[in-house]
Design a protein around this motif. Structure first.
Motif, PDB file in Angstrom:
ATOM      1  N   GLY A  93       0.817  -1.213   0.000  1.00 53.91           N
ATOM      2  CA  GLY A  93       0.000   0.000   0.000  1.00 53.91           C
ATOM      3  C   GLY A  93       0.854   1.269   0.000  1.00 53.91           C
ATOM      4  O   GLY A  93       0.632   2.181  -0.808  1.00 53.91           O
ATOM      5  N   VAL A  94       1.837   1.306   0.869  1.00 61.59           N
ATOM      6  CA  VAL A  94       2.743   2.463   0.914  1.00 61.59           C
ATOM      7  C   VAL A  94       3.566   2.534  -0.366  1.00 61.59           C
ATOM      8  O   VAL A  94       3.739   3.596  -0.965  1.00 61.59           O
ATOM      9  CB  VAL A  94       3.675   2.364   2.149  1.00 61.59           C
ATOM     10  N   LEU A  95       4.046   1.394  -0.797  1.00 59.45           N
ATOM     11  CA  LEU A  95       4.884   1.337  -1.994  1.00 59.45           C
ATOM     12  C   LEU A  95       4.146   1.906  -3.211  1.00 59.45           C
ATOM     13  O   LEU A  95       4.714   2.682  -3.995  1.00 59.45           O
ATOM     14  CB  LEU A  95       5.302  -0.115  -2.241  1.00 59.45           C
ATOM     15  N   ALA A  96       2.873   1.530  -3.369  1.00 63.09           N
ATOM     16  CA  ALA A  96       2.090   2.011  -4.523  1.00 63.09           C
ATOM     17  C   ALA A  96       2.047   3.532  -4.539  1.00 63.09           C
ATOM     18  O   ALA A  96       2.221   4.162  -5.596  1.00 63.09           O
ATOM     19  CB  ALA A  96       0.686   1.423  -4.473  1.00 63.09           C
ATOM     20  N   LYS A  97       1.838   4.141  -3.396  1.00 66.12           N
ATOM     21  CA  LYS A  97       1.776   5.608  -3.346  1.00 66.12           C
ATOM     22  C   LYS A  97       3.140   6.241  -3.619  1.00 66.12           C
ATOM     23  O   LYS A  97       3.229   7.286  -4.253  1.00 66.12           O
ATOM     24  CB  LYS A  97       1.233   6.067  -1.983  1.00 66.12           C
ATOM     25  N   GLN A  98       4.204   5.603  -3.143  1.00 65.61           N
ATOM     26  CA  GLN A  98       5.547   6.128  -3.420  1.00 65.61           C
ATOM     27  C   GLN A  98       5.865   6.065  -4.919  1.00 65.61           C
ATOM     28  O   GLN A  98       6.434   6.999  -5.490  1.00 65.61           O
ATOM     29  CB  GLN A  98       6.592   5.331  -2.641  1.00 65.61           C
ATOM     30  N   LEU A  99       5.483   4.959  -5.541  1.00 65.43           N
ATOM     31  CA  LEU A  99       5.719   4.828  -6.979  1.00 65.43           C
ATOM     32  C   LEU A  99       4.981   5.933  -7.730  1.00 65.43           C
ATOM     33  O   LEU A  99       5.527   6.586  -8.622  1.00 65.43           O
ATOM     34  CB  LEU A  99       5.244   3.451  -7.469  1.00 65.43           C
ATOM     35  N   TYR A 100       3.723   6.140  -7.339  1.00 64.81           N
ATOM     36  CA  TYR A 100       2.924   7.181  -7.988  1.00 64.81           C
ATOM     37  C   TYR A 100       3.537   8.558  -7.748  1.00 64.81           C
ATOM     38  O   TYR A 100       3.595   9.400  -8.665  1.00 64.81           O
ATOM     39  CB  TYR A 100       1.481   7.134  -7.483  1.00 64.81           C
ATOM     40  N   ALA A 101       4.023   8.792  -6.514  1.00 67.11           N
ATOM     41  CA  ALA A 101       4.622  10.094  -6.191  1.00 67.11           C
ATOM     42  C   ALA A 101       5.858  10.362  -7.045  1.00 67.11           C
ATOM     43  O   ALA A 101       6.200  11.516  -7.328  1.00 67.11           O
ATOM     44  CB  ALA A 101       4.984  10.163  -4.710  1.00 67.11           C
ATOM     45  N   GLY A 102       6.552   9.303  -7.463  1.00 64.29           N
ATOM     46  CA  GLY A 102       7.702   9.478  -8.340  1.00 64.29           C
ATOM     47  C   GLY A 102       7.307   9.672  -9.789  1.00 64.29           C
ATOM     48  O   GLY A 102       8.010  10.326 -10.566  1.00 64.29           O
TER      49      GLY A 102
END
Lengths: 305, 305
Positions: A93-102
Motif C-alpha cells: 500500500g505504501v509502496l504504490a503511493k511512493q511509486l505514484y509520487a515518483g
C-alpha cells in the motif's frame, strides 16, 4: 485496499479534458488528434532496479520515463498513461503511493495524464508495466525503417555507464525528437534502451541497410569513463557502445540536414554524428584499412527455450 | 532470444490495415474511429491461475479475455492489444509461444490485432499484463455512472463457481454490450470480475444511487451449485453473489426497455432482471418486511500498508 488506492489516485490526478474518462471506470477514454501511438514497457525488481537499495519514487519515475522514451523514438507526443502494478503483499500500500509520487511530476512535465491502470498483489517481487498512449504531430512519425543509404547516423547526449545513475534520472527526448523530425528531416530513430550497437543493429535491419561507424566520434559519458576506471576490463568506449539504458536518441538524417543540425545544435543536449548508413548489411567500423565487422552487443532478456 | 520471439510474432500475426505499425518498432500505431478506449489488466501465477496445473494456452487466452471484457463493460469495440510478458527464465521461450497460441484465436474472434508488447524475464513467476485499445461505436459508451433511479438492474448469463472452469473459458460480452446500448437504452454497465455484489456496489456508487436486489431472481450457475454441494458451508447463492471472474455483464436500463429486452432475449445468452436502482445508497435485499442491507463481498487484492 485496492479501492482506497484508486480513491487516492482520483484525488491526486488533475483533471484533463483530453481524458474524458479517467481512473475508476472499466476503461479510460483518451482523446487523440489522429492515430493512437501506443507502447508498453515493464520494469522489474532485480532486473531494472533493486527495490531494497533505492528510493521507490525513482522506480516510479523510471517506469514512466522508459515509456515516454518510446514515444520519443517515434517522434510522437505522449498524452496519457495506464499503470499496471504488481505489488509484493507486505508494504504494498505504501509502496504504490511512493511509486505514484515518483511518476506524477514526470507525467506533469510531459503533459501526460495517468488515466487508469490495474493494481495487483502477490507473494512475489515488484513489477510495473506502463502503457503510454500518444499521437503523431503534424510532421509525422519516425520509424526504425525510414533510413536511406547515405543518411548520417547521429545520437543525442553522451553514452555509457548509465548504471551509475542516469538509468533513473534520464530525460526522455520527446521534444527533441519532434524538432529533429520537423526541422532536420530525421528519417529513422530508436531510443537506446539495450545498448547503442544492439539498438542500432535493429534500426539498420528495419531499414534493410548497414551502418559504418566512426568509433572515435562516439560521445563517451563521464560515467562510462568512471566505470571503466573503476571496474575494468571494459574500456569507456566499450561501455558507450554496449551499456543499456542510456535512453538517448539514435537517428538518421540526410547529409545536408545533418550538417545543418550539427552547426545549429538546437536541442539543449549535444548532437553528435557517429556514422553513415551504407548498403552493405551489418555493423561496421571504419579503419584506415577498410571496414571491420562489429558485434551487436548489448542487453537482451534471456531465457531458456 | 527476445528477438527470435518478436520474429515469431511478426510471422504469425496477420496484417491489419488498422494497425499501420505493429510488432517490431518502438511503439505501435493504431487507427481508431474516434476516442481511444483503453484498459489494462494483469494476471499472475498463483493468484489468477496456477501455471504448474494448467495449460499455458488457457492462461494466454484468459489474459486477453479479461481485457476484452473491460471493453464490453464500456460497450466499446476492441481493435488492438499490447502484451507485456514477465517470464520465468527457465522455459520462458516455449512458454511465451504457448501463451501467444492461446491468445491468438481469441484475438481473431474479436477482430483484435496483437500490435505490440514487451517481453521480460526474471527469477520469479509468470505475470501477463495486457492493454486493450478500442473505440466507441455510434451508439456511444457505457459508463458505471450512467444509471438512473428506477432503472432495472440486469445480468447476462448465470453466476458463481467460475473457478471450476469458466474463469478460463468465458466469452467476453462485447457484441452483447453494444446491442444492449444500441437497442435497449442500457444506461450503465460493469463486468463482473471481482463478484456480483462488489462490482454492483462500485456501479451504484459511481451512479450516486443504491440498489434493491431480488435475491430469488439471481441466476445461479450449475457450477455454483456443484461448488456448494462439494465444499460448503457457502450456499450456491453465496457463490453467485460473491465469486469473482464470472465476466458477465451487469447493467441497468429504463423499465420499459428492460421489459422489452426480457421479452426479446436477443443475446444468445439469457438476460435476467435482478433488481432496481433506488435513491438510498447501498446494497439492499428486498424482503417481505422491507429492505435488509447486504455487504459488498467479493475479491479484492489485499496488501498491508
Amino acid at each position: 485496499m485496492e479501492r482506497s488506492f484508486i480513491e487516492y489516485l482520483q484525488r491526486n490526478e488533475p483533471a484533463d479534458d483530453r481524458v474524458p474518462v479517467g481512473i475508476g471506470d472499466d476503461a479510460a477514454v483518451i482523446r487523440l488528434g489522429g492515430d493512437c501511438v501506443a507502447a508498453v514497457d515493464m520494469i522489474t525488481d532485480e532486473v531494472d532496479f533493486i527495490l531494497a537499495e533505492c528510493d521507490p519514487q525513482r522506480i516510479g519515475r523510471k517506469a514512466l520515463a522508459v515509456n515516454l522514451s518510446d514515444m520519443a523514438a517515434m517522434a510522437a507526443r505522449p498524452v496519457a498513461a495506464l499503470v499496471s502494478l504488481l505489488l509484493p503483499r507486505e508494504g504494498g500500500g505504501v509502496l504504490a503511493k511512493q511509486l505514484y509520487a515518483g511518476m506524477a511530476p514526470l507525467a506533469r512535465q510531459y503533459s501526460t495524464s495517468i488515466a487508469g491502470g490495474d493494481t495487483n498483489s502477490w507473494n512475489g517481487k515488484l513489477a510495473i508495466s506502463v502503457t503510454v498512449l500518444g499521437e503523431p504531430t503534424p510532421c509525422g512519425l519516425l520509424r526504425r525503417s525510414g533510413a536511406q543509404q547515405g543518411d548520417h547516423v547521429l545520437v543525442t547526449g553522451d553514452l555509457g555507464g548509465s548504471i551509475l545513475g542516469k538509468h533513473f534520472d534520464f530525460m526522455p527526448r520527446v521534444e527533441e525528437a519532434i524538432t529533429l523530425r520537423r526541422d532536420y528531416q530525421a528519417s529513422a530513430a530508436a531510443d537506446i534502451s539495450d545498448g547503442l550497437l544492439i539498438d542500432l543493429d535493429r534500426l539498420t535491419r528495419a531499414s534493410s541497410l548497414g551502418v559504418e561507424l566512426d568509433l572515435e566520434a562516439i560521445p563517451i559519458s563521464a560515467a562510462a569513463r568512471e566505470l571503466a576506471a573503476r571496474v575494468g576490463p571494459s574500456t569507456a568506449l566499450d561501455h558507450a557502445l554496449a551499456d543499456g539504458e542510456d535512453f538517448e536518441l539514435i537517428f538518421t538524417a540526410p547529409p545536408r540536414a545533418a550538417e545543418q543540425l550539427l552547426r545549429d545544435q538546437p536541442l539543449g543536449v549535444p548532437v553528435t554524428r557517429i556514422g553513415v548508413m551504407i548498403a552493405r548489411p551489418g555493423l561496421w567500423r571504419r579503419t584506415p584499412h577498410g571496414r571491420e565487422a562489429l558485434e551487436p552487443r548489448g542487453f537482451e532478456h534471456r531465457f531458456t527455450e
